[in-house]
Design a protein around this motif. Sequence first.
Motif, PDB file in Angstrom:
ATOM      1  N   ILE A 617      18.567  36.394 -22.078  1.00  0.00           N
ATOM      2  CA  ILE A 617      17.739  36.985 -23.127  1.00  0.00           C
ATOM      3  C   ILE A 617      17.867  36.114 -24.367  1.00  0.00           C
ATOM      4  O   ILE A 617      18.978  35.786 -24.785  1.00  0.00           O
ATOM      5  N   ALA A 618      16.732  35.776 -24.954  1.00  0.00           N
ATOM      6  CA  ALA A 618      16.740  35.016 -26.197  1.00  0.00           C
ATOM      7  C   ALA A 618      15.795  35.675 -27.187  1.00  0.00           C
ATOM      8  O   ALA A 618      14.662  36.035 -26.836  1.00  0.00           O
ATOM      9  N   ALA A 619      16.266  35.891 -28.411  1.00  0.00           N
ATOM     10  CA  ALA A 619      15.458  36.473 -29.477  1.00  0.00           C
ATOM     11  C   ALA A 619      15.352  35.455 -30.605  1.00  0.00           C
ATOM     12  O   ALA A 619      16.372  34.963 -31.109  1.00  0.00           O
ATOM     13  N   THR A 620      14.121  35.155 -31.007  1.00  0.00           N
ATOM     14  CA  THR A 620      13.886  34.141 -32.040  1.00  0.00           C
ATOM     15  C   THR A 620      13.036  34.735 -33.151  1.00  0.00           C
ATOM     16  O   THR A 620      11.901  35.172 -32.905  1.00  0.00           O
ATOM     17  N   ASP A 621      13.573  34.744 -34.380  1.00  0.00           N
ATOM     18  CA  ASP A 621      12.832  35.243 -35.537  1.00  0.00           C
ATOM     19  C   ASP A 621      11.841  34.211 -36.026  1.00  0.00           C
ATOM     20  O   ASP A 621      12.090  33.003 -35.967  1.00  0.00           O
ATOM     21  N   GLY A 622      10.706  34.735 -36.543  1.00  0.00           N
ATOM     22  CA  GLY A 622       9.752  33.806 -37.134  1.00  0.00           C
ATOM     23  C   GLY A 622       8.588  34.516 -37.781  1.00  0.00           C
ATOM     24  O   GLY A 622       7.879  35.273 -37.121  1.00  0.00           O
ATOM     25  N   SER A 623       8.402  34.318 -39.085  1.00  0.00           N
ATOM     26  CA  SER A 623       7.257  34.795 -39.866  1.00  0.00           C
ATOM     27  C   SER A 623       6.919  36.259 -39.607  1.00  0.00           C
ATOM     28  O   SER A 623       5.771  36.606 -39.352  1.00  0.00           O
ATOM     29  N   GLY A 624       7.929  37.094 -39.632  1.00  0.00           N
ATOM     30  CA  GLY A 624       7.696  38.530 -39.493  1.00  0.00           C
ATOM     31  C   GLY A 624       7.614  39.024 -38.070  1.00  0.00           C
ATOM     32  O   GLY A 624       7.575  40.235 -37.835  1.00  0.00           O
ATOM     33  N   ASP A 625       7.575  38.112 -37.102  1.00  0.00           N
ATOM     34  CA  ASP A 625       7.551  38.502 -35.696  1.00  0.00           C
ATOM     35  C   ASP A 625       8.850  38.077 -35.020  1.00  0.00           C
ATOM     36  O   ASP A 625       9.617  37.262 -35.529  1.00  0.00           O
ATOM     37  N   LEU A 626       9.059  38.663 -33.854  1.00  0.00           N
ATOM     38  CA  LEU A 626      10.235  38.344 -33.056  1.00  0.00           C
ATOM     39  C   LEU A 626       9.747  37.889 -31.688  1.00  0.00           C
ATOM     40  O   LEU A 626       8.966  38.586 -31.035  1.00  0.00           O
ATOM     41  N   ARG A 627      10.202  36.720 -31.258  1.00  0.00           N
ATOM     42  CA  ARG A 627       9.844  36.237 -29.929  1.00  0.00           C
ATOM     43  C   ARG A 627      10.975  36.585 -28.977  1.00  0.00           C
ATOM     44  O   ARG A 627      12.137  36.253 -29.220  1.00  0.00           O
ATOM     45  N   LEU A 628      10.613  37.243 -27.888  1.00  0.00           N
ATOM     46  CA  LEU A 628      11.594  37.708 -26.906  1.00  0.00           C
ATOM     47  C   LEU A 628      11.331  37.001 -25.584  1.00  0.00           C
ATOM     48  O   LEU A 628      10.268  37.170 -24.973  1.00  0.00           O
ATOM     49  N   ASP A 629      12.278  36.200 -25.158  1.00  0.00           N
ATOM     50  CA  ASP A 629      12.192  35.481 -23.885  1.00  0.00           C
ATOM     51  C   ASP A 629      13.261  36.023 -22.951  1.00  0.00           C
ATOM     52  O   ASP A 629      14.455  36.002 -23.274  1.00  0.00           O
ATOM     53  N   VAL A 630      12.834  36.508 -21.802  1.00  0.00           N
ATOM     54  CA  VAL A 630      13.757  37.131 -20.854  1.00  0.00           C
ATOM     55  C   VAL A 630      13.577  36.505 -19.479  1.00  0.00           C
ATOM     56  O   VAL A 630      12.448  36.350 -18.990  1.00  0.00           O
ATOM     57  N   THR A 631      14.688  36.127 -18.878  1.00  0.00           N
ATOM     58  CA  THR A 631      14.704  35.790 -17.464  1.00  0.00           C
ATOM     59  C   THR A 631      15.348  36.970 -16.744  1.00  0.00           C
ATOM     60  O   THR A 631      16.513  37.291 -16.972  1.00  0.00           O
ATOM     61  N   TRP A 632      14.576  37.623 -15.892  1.00  0.00           N
ATOM     62  CA  TRP A 632      15.037  38.850 -15.241  1.00  0.00           C
ATOM     63  C   TRP A 632      15.896  38.503 -14.019  1.00  0.00           C
ATOM     64  O   TRP A 632      15.865  37.359 -13.529  1.00  0.00           O
ATOM     65  N   PRO A 633      16.662  39.453 -13.500  1.00  0.00           N
ATOM     66  CA  PRO A 633      17.559  39.149 -12.383  1.00  0.00           C
ATOM     67  C   PRO A 633      16.866  38.596 -11.139  1.00  0.00           C
ATOM     68  O   PRO A 633      17.488  37.881 -10.362  1.00  0.00           O
ATOM     69  N   ASP A 634      15.575  38.925 -10.983  1.00  0.00           N
ATOM     70  CA  ASP A 634      14.873  38.404  -9.808  1.00  0.00           C
ATOM     71  C   ASP A 634      14.219  37.055 -10.067  1.00  0.00           C
ATOM     72  O   ASP A 634      13.449  36.548  -9.245  1.00  0.00           O
ATOM     73  N   GLY A 635      14.514  36.429 -11.230  1.00  0.00           N
ATOM     74  CA  GLY A 635      14.032  35.093 -11.528  1.00  0.00           C
ATOM     75  C   GLY A 635      12.731  35.033 -12.307  1.00  0.00           C
ATOM     76  O   GLY A 635      12.337  33.946 -12.755  1.00  0.00           O
ATOM     77  N   ILE A 636      12.050  36.164 -12.464  1.00  0.00           N
ATOM     78  CA  ILE A 636      10.803  36.183 -13.220  1.00  0.00           C
ATOM     79  C   ILE A 636      11.106  35.983 -14.700  1.00  0.00           C
ATOM     80  O   ILE A 636      12.050  36.558 -15.246  1.00  0.00           O
TER      81      ILE A 636
END
Length: 647
Positions: A617-636
Motif C-alpha cells: 500500500i502506498a499513499a501519496t499526498d498532492g494538491s489536496g488529493d491523495l493517491r492510493l496505490d494498492v497491490t492486493w494479495p492476488d497480485g492485482i
Amino acid sequence: MPTPATDWTRNDWAAFADRLLAGSMAHASPGRGRITPPGAEGGYGRDVDGLEGFARTFLLAGFRIAGERGEGVDHLIDFFSQGIRTGVDPDAPDRWVRIDEHGQAKVEAASLALMLDLTREWIWDRLDAQTQRRVIDYLSPVVGDDTYPKTNWLWFRVVVQTFLRSVGGPWSQADIDADLALHDALVREGGWISDGVERAFDHYVGWALHLYPVLWSRMRGAAELAADRLPGYVANLDRFLQDAIALIGGDGSPLIQGRSLVYRFAAAAPFWVGVIAEVPSLSPGALRHAAARIVSHFAQHGAPDERDLLTLGWHGEWRQLAQSYSGTASPYWAAKGLLGLALPADHPVWAAPAEPLPIDRGDVLRAIAAPGWVVSGTAADGIVRVYNHGTDKARAGSLGGDSPLYARIGYSTATAPLLDERAWTDPLEHSVVLVDDDDQPTHRSALELIGARVLGDGTAWAASTWLAHTLSAKPTPRHGQGLAGDATVLARITTHSVVRGLWEARIIRVDPIEQGPEIDELTLRIGGWPVAGDRPFAQNVEHAARVAAGELTSIIRTIGDDSVEPLVETRLDASPLGAFAAVPYVEVDVDPGAWHTAFVELARTGEAVSDLGLPTIAATDGSGDLRLDVTWPDGIRTSSSVPASPR
C-alpha cells in the motif's frame, strides 16, 4: 427453508406466524389485556412489558386477520377483542398503561391504532359503544403532546391521530403537519432517512421510517392527507430498497449494526412495504424472497425458541443485546417482518417467481452516500461487509463516546460488534485509536465524512476524519448511542478504506493539534474484524494478528512498519454470536503526519493474506488529493486519486 432457488409458500409464512402467536398468547393475563412473556422485567417495569406484549402481538394477529379477510381466525378476533375491552377498562387489573402515564405507551398506541384500522370490520366495528369511547379516550392524549422525541416516533403521533380522525375522535391538523415536516427534514440522499438529527442510520430506516408512511397512507381517512406526499414516499422507498437488498447476507442474515437488534426479522419489513407500495425497481418476487431469506435465517437459528417465544437476543437469548428499556415482549416488533401476511392468498405477490438476492448473483460492491458506507459482499462466502465512515449516532461537532453499534469502521452479516461493558469505553474491533501512557483509548465520535464512492477496477473507497479524544465517561441511558462525558482531544486522525472483495486497505494519518500532546509518544492501535464462537479460537500472531472461529478467519497486518506488534484479544460473553469473542489488532508507534497502512480481512473461505502474496500500500499526498496505490494479495494492482480531506 428458502434458498436462492426456492421460497416459502404463504402457508409456510402463516404456520410460522401462528407458532409465534400461540407462544406469546399463552402468557396473557386473565382479561387478555396484557401479554407478558417470562423473564426479568424490562427497564420500564412489568406493566409496560404487558402492554408491549399485547400491542406487538396484535400487530401479527392483525396481519393474519386482515390477510384471511376474517375467515378461519375467529380465535384471534375473539382473543384480541377481549384484550382491547380489558385494556381500556380503567377498573381492570390488567388494563393498559395510559399514554399520559408512561411515554412507552405512545409507541404501543401506534400499533394498536394501525391494527384497529386494518381489522376494522372484524374488531372495531363489533366493539360495543362503551369500549369504542374508551379506546378513543385512551388514545386522545396524543393530541397536542409535544414531548414526542424528534425521531421515528413522529409517526406514532401521526398514525394515532389519523385513526382518531377516522372514528370521530379529537385530532390536530397542526400536529400532523409538524410531524410530516419533521419527516421531510430527516430524509437524506438516496432515500435514506436519519432517525433524528444525529447521524443515526440503522434498521429503523426500513422497519419504521419507510414502513409507517406507506401503511399510514392506506389508513381510513388518510387519503386526503397523504395523496400529495405518497409519490415521494414511494420514490424514496424504491431508492432505499435498492441498497437494502444488497445488505442481506447469503445466509439471510441482516447487517448486525445499530440498536434494537432484538427485533431480528423486523428487518424484513421494508421489503414487504415495497410490495405494498408497488415500487418500480424491484419485482414482487425479489422483495418477497428477500423477506423470506431474512425470516428463515432466524428460524434456522433458534428464533423462536423451543417454547415458541422470541427472547431478548439475536439467534438465542443474549440480554446484553437489548437496550436498557427493553422488556421480555419487546422482541415482538419482529412481527413487522411478517407484514406480507396482511396480503390475501390471491394477491399476485404469492404467485410471483422468486428472484435471488444480489449476493447470490455475484460479488456486491456499492457506495451509499447518506450513511457514508461502502458495501462489499463476496458471493464465495456469502458475507456482506460494510465499511462505515459516516454513521456514529452523534451530532456533528460533538465529542462523545463511540457506540459499538454505530461508530465502528466495519460491520457485517457474519460478525457482531463487541457489546460487553468495556466495549463502550475502549473501542477495539474495527477501530483506529490512540492510546496514551495511562492506557486510555480515544474515540472518533463525532466523525466527519470525507466521501464514499466506487472507484472502478473492482474497488471502492470511503474516508473520514475526527478529533481523537479520550473520554471521562458519565452515566448515560443505554438507548444505543455512545456514552457522554468530558473529552480531551489528543490529535486529529484521518482514515481511508480502500475495499476490494474480502479485503480492506486501511490508510491512517495522525496529525497534531494546537496545544496538544506530543503525539509521537502515543501508540496507534488498529483493530480488525471480531469473530465469535462457542469454543476458544485458533490464534496466530507471528507475522500478522490472525484468529479463526469456525469457518471465519479474521486477519490484520501492517505494511512496511517494523514497529508493529500483532496481538489478539479474547473476551468472554461479549458477543451475541458466541460465548468467546476475539479481535486481532496491531499496535504501532505514531509517526506524526506520515501515512500508516494496514491490511484487514474477513473470510469464510479459508483464503487469507498469509496464503497469498503480500500486499503493498502506498499513499501519496498532492494538491489536496491523495493517491492510493494498492497491490492486493492476488497480485492485482489498483491506483486511485481521492480527496484527502472534506471538501
